[in-house]
Every structure is written in structure tokens, then in C-alpha cells.
Design a protein around this motif. Structure first.
Motif, PDB file in Angstrom:
ATOM      1  N   ALA A   1     -31.965  43.138  -4.875  1.00  0.00           N
ATOM      2  CA  ALA A   1     -30.587  42.293  -5.084  1.00  0.00           C
ATOM      3  C   ALA A   1     -29.435  42.895  -4.624  1.00  0.00           C
ATOM      4  CB  ALA A   1     -30.595  42.046  -6.794  1.00  0.00           C
ATOM      5  N   ASP A   2     -28.346  42.184  -4.181  1.00  0.00           N
ATOM      6  CA  ASP A   2     -27.140  43.016  -3.665  1.00  0.00           C
ATOM      7  C   ASP A   2     -26.498  42.666  -5.178  1.00  0.00           C
ATOM      8  OD1 ASP A   2     -24.567  43.180  -3.115  1.00  0.00           O
ATOM      9  OD2 ASP A   2     -24.734  42.089  -1.245  1.00  0.00           O
ATOM     10  N   VAL A   3     -26.108  43.761  -5.698  1.00  0.00           N
ATOM     11  CA  VAL A   3     -25.312  43.428  -7.080  1.00  0.00           C
ATOM     12  C   VAL A   3     -24.114  42.913  -7.108  1.00  0.00           C
ATOM     13  CG1 VAL A   3     -26.735  44.902  -8.202  1.00  0.00           C
ATOM     14  CG2 VAL A   3     -24.747  45.506  -7.525  1.00  0.00           C
ATOM     15  N   SER A   4     -23.295  42.949  -5.637  1.00  0.00           N
ATOM     16  CA  SER A   4     -21.986  42.545  -5.305  1.00  0.00           C
ATOM     17  C   SER A   4     -21.954  40.969  -5.263  1.00  0.00           C
ATOM     18  CB  SER A   4     -21.137  43.214  -3.826  1.00  0.00           C
ATOM     19  OG  SER A   4     -22.003  42.605  -2.853  1.00  0.00           O
ATOM     20  N   ASP A   5     -23.056  40.348  -5.108  1.00  0.00           N
ATOM     21  CA  ASP A   5     -23.237  38.989  -5.505  1.00  0.00           C
ATOM     22  C   ASP A   5     -23.398  38.501  -6.402  1.00  0.00           C
ATOM     23  OD1 ASP A   5     -23.738  36.195  -4.778  1.00  0.00           O
ATOM     24  OD2 ASP A   5     -25.150  36.420  -3.357  1.00  0.00           O
ATOM     25  N   ARG A   6     -22.530  37.870  -7.269  1.00  0.00           N
ATOM     26  CA  ARG A   6     -22.687  37.616  -8.807  1.00  0.00           C
ATOM     27  C   ARG A   6     -23.976  36.649  -9.045  1.00  0.00           C
ATOM     28  NH1 ARG A   6     -19.293  33.563 -11.098  1.00  0.00           N
ATOM     29  NH2 ARG A   6     -17.693  32.926  -9.314  1.00  0.00           N
ATOM     30  N   THR A   7     -24.131  35.806  -7.795  1.00  0.00           N
ATOM     31  CA  THR A   7     -25.240  34.683  -7.991  1.00  0.00           C
ATOM     32  C   THR A   7     -26.586  35.375  -8.132  1.00  0.00           C
ATOM     33  OG1 THR A   7     -25.409  34.192  -5.548  1.00  0.00           O
ATOM     34  CG2 THR A   7     -23.909  32.980  -6.731  1.00  0.00           C
TER      35      THR A   7
END
Ligand code: NAP
Length: 251
Positions: free
Chosen positions: A63-69
Motif C-alpha cells: 500500500a502507498d500510505v500517502s493515498d488515503r483510499t
């Protein structure tokens, strides 16, 4: 020492493929926890294999945690794969080094998204589950720059001050619900995050001279404090920012 035993607990660690997060994930497993390893660019297989070799369960979540979705799936996949959620370690973080006058808005935004916004959203998602459960431990990875201004890292400093504030805000609201929210503030640790500093002949000497312990920290230096804050040993600690810094702050 049963107080530090994490047998039967399940943890999420973000940024668990390398650096401080990898050491913390393995340390929690050594204390008995199963671990959901969240990574973005680094494959988590190596960390997972080390956890399985200890005899604990590991699941990997990209997961890319900067993308809240992408954040709700982290909690959902953990509950699915490990059957419960007791511990959240918000470790993923980035740093962008440029003088304040030239620090771009893009750098500022990228740092705030990873270091602060992901901590808020993921804590809220895990916190809701932990409140229902009546117990939980959230450990945020803060910094010396939760206390100090730093040089050439205005976005990072702002994000880490905010992480300290958010830790206290969540701790206040959730202490009565059986949750403990605390933070670890690492000092100058030898990881990719500090490579530029360690390679700078002037800054590296200045930093080392100020550390009373006389050495840079290692990722393994965080294991004891993380297990402590994840365990029943810290059940009456709320909103504390625990410096693990070889004495840097008290110098
Ligand atoms: P590091 O070696 O540079 O590792 C950074 C970690 O953050 C990696 O695991 C990386 O995962 C993850 N990450 C970055 N962006 C991400 C994203 N968008 N989505 C998901 N994961 C992301 O850093 P570190 O030294 O271990 O730092 C860990 C934490 O400690 C950070 O919060 C840092 O600010 C804090 N800290 C470090 C020091 C120090 O001296 N090293 C001091 C104080 C605080 P991928 O590789 O999978 O992308």
C-alpha cells in the motif's frame, strides 16, 4: 516477564520492509505477535520469512500510505489474515532536504501526506476497531524534530511536531476506552533516512559529537521500546513521546 509477552496479539507495522520498521516488526514477532507487514516499494518477503522462522504468522500488504483510499484495506486485510488487531505501529515516513526558502510545495505536501495524514487516517481506522474491542496500542514514530527545528527539513519538522500533537490528542480521547496511544522519538539512527547526513563530512561529525552515547543508533535499538509500548507493561502510559536517542535531547 509476562508483562512484555505479545502472544496472541496481532500488529500492523507500516514501512516494515526495511529500516526501523523492519526491526520493530521482527521484535514484536519475537515477543509473540503475528504481524501484518505494510510496504510500498520494498518487497516484504524477507521480513515475512524472518517472522515465520520465529514461528509467528506474517501477512504482507502492499500500500502507498500517502493515498488515503488505500488505507481501509490495510485494516480489513489484517483482520481477515490475522483474525484480530491489537497493535498499530505508524512507522512509514519520508524526508525531503532543501533549505526552507527553496523547499517546494510538492515536497512539503508529499512529506505531510506520508508522515502525518496517513498516521491520522490509519489511527482512526484501527482506533474504531480497538474502541469496539476495548483495547489497543498505537505507537507513532515521531522524531527529535518533534521537539527541535532541524535544518533544511521544514516539512519533516512540521509533520513530526504534528505527530507528537496527534499522539496526545488521540491518547486523551481513547485512554478511557482501553487504548494507549504513545510515540517513540528516535534519535539519529543509521538507516536510509539519514544516509545523506552520515555522508556529509561536516554534519556527520557535528551530530556524532552531540550524542552522549557516542554512536549513531541502530534499528535494533527501537525493539525494546516498541515491545514495551505494545505490551501490558505500558498500560498506564498515555500520550508519551519516548525519546530513544542516546541522550541527544538531554545534552
Ligand atoms: P527509511 O529507511 O528511509 O524507510 C522508510 C520507510 O517508510 C520504508 O519502509 C518505506 O517503505 C516507508 N514508506 C515511505 N513512503 C511510503 C509510502 N508512501 N507508503 C508506504 N510506506 C512508505 O527510514 P527509517 O529511518 O526506517 O524511518 C522510519 C520512521 O522513523 C520514519 O517515520 C522516520 O521519519 C522515523 N525516524 C527515523 C530516524 C532516523 O534517524 N533514521 C529518526 C527519527 C525518526 P517502502 O520502502 O516499501 O517504500
Amino acid at each position: 516477564m509476562g508483562l512484555f509477552d505479545l502472544t496472541g496479539k496481532a500488529a500492523i507495522v507500516t514501512g516494515a520492509g526495511r529500516g526501523l520498521g523492519e526491526a520493530v516488526a521482527i521484535g514484536l514477532a519475537e515477543a509473540g505477535a503475528d504481524v501484518a507487514l505494510v510496504t510500498n516499494r520494498t518487497p516484504a518477503d524477507k521480513t515475512a520469512a524472518r517472522i515465520e522462522a520465529i514461528g509467528r504468522k506474517a501477512i504482507t500488504i502492499q500500500a502507498d500510505v500517502s493515498d488515503r483510499t488505500q488505507l481501509p484495506a490495510i485494516v480489513e486485510k489484517t483482520l481477515e489474515g490475522l483474525g484480530r488487531l491489537d497493535i498499530l505501529v505508524n512507522n512509514a515516513g519520508i524526508i525531503r532536504r532543501t533549505p526552507a526558502a527553496e523547499h517546494s510545495y510538492e515536497d512539503w505536501q508529499a512529506v505531510i501526506d506520508v508522515n502525518l495524514n496517513s498516521v491520522y487516517v490509519l489511527s482512526q481506522l484501527a482506533g474504531k476497531h480497538m474502541i469496539e474491542q476495548g483495547s489497543g496500542k498505537i505507537i507513532n514514530i515521531a522524531s527529535m524534530l518533534s521537539f527541535q527545528g532541524g535544518i533544511n527539513v521544514p516539512g519533516y519538522t512540521a509533520s513530526k511536531h504534528a505527530v507528537a500533537g496527534l499522539t496526545k490528542a488521540l491518547a486523551n480521547e481513547w485512554a478511557s476506552k482501553g487504548l494507549q496511544v504513545n510515540a517513540i522519538a528516535p534519535g539519529y539512527m543509521s538507516t536510509d533516512n539519514t544516509e545523506a547526513l552520515r555522508e556529509d563530512p561536516v554534519r556527520s561529525v557535528q551530530i556524532l559529537q552531540r550524542i552522549p552515547a557516542g554512536r549513531w543508533g541502530t534499528s535494533e535499538d527501537l525493539i525494546g521500546p516498541a515491545v514495551f509500548l505494545a505490551s501490558a507493561a505500558s498500560d498506564y502510559m498515555n500520550g508519551h513521546i519516548l525519546a530513544v536517542d542516546g541522550g541527544w535531547l538531554v545534552r
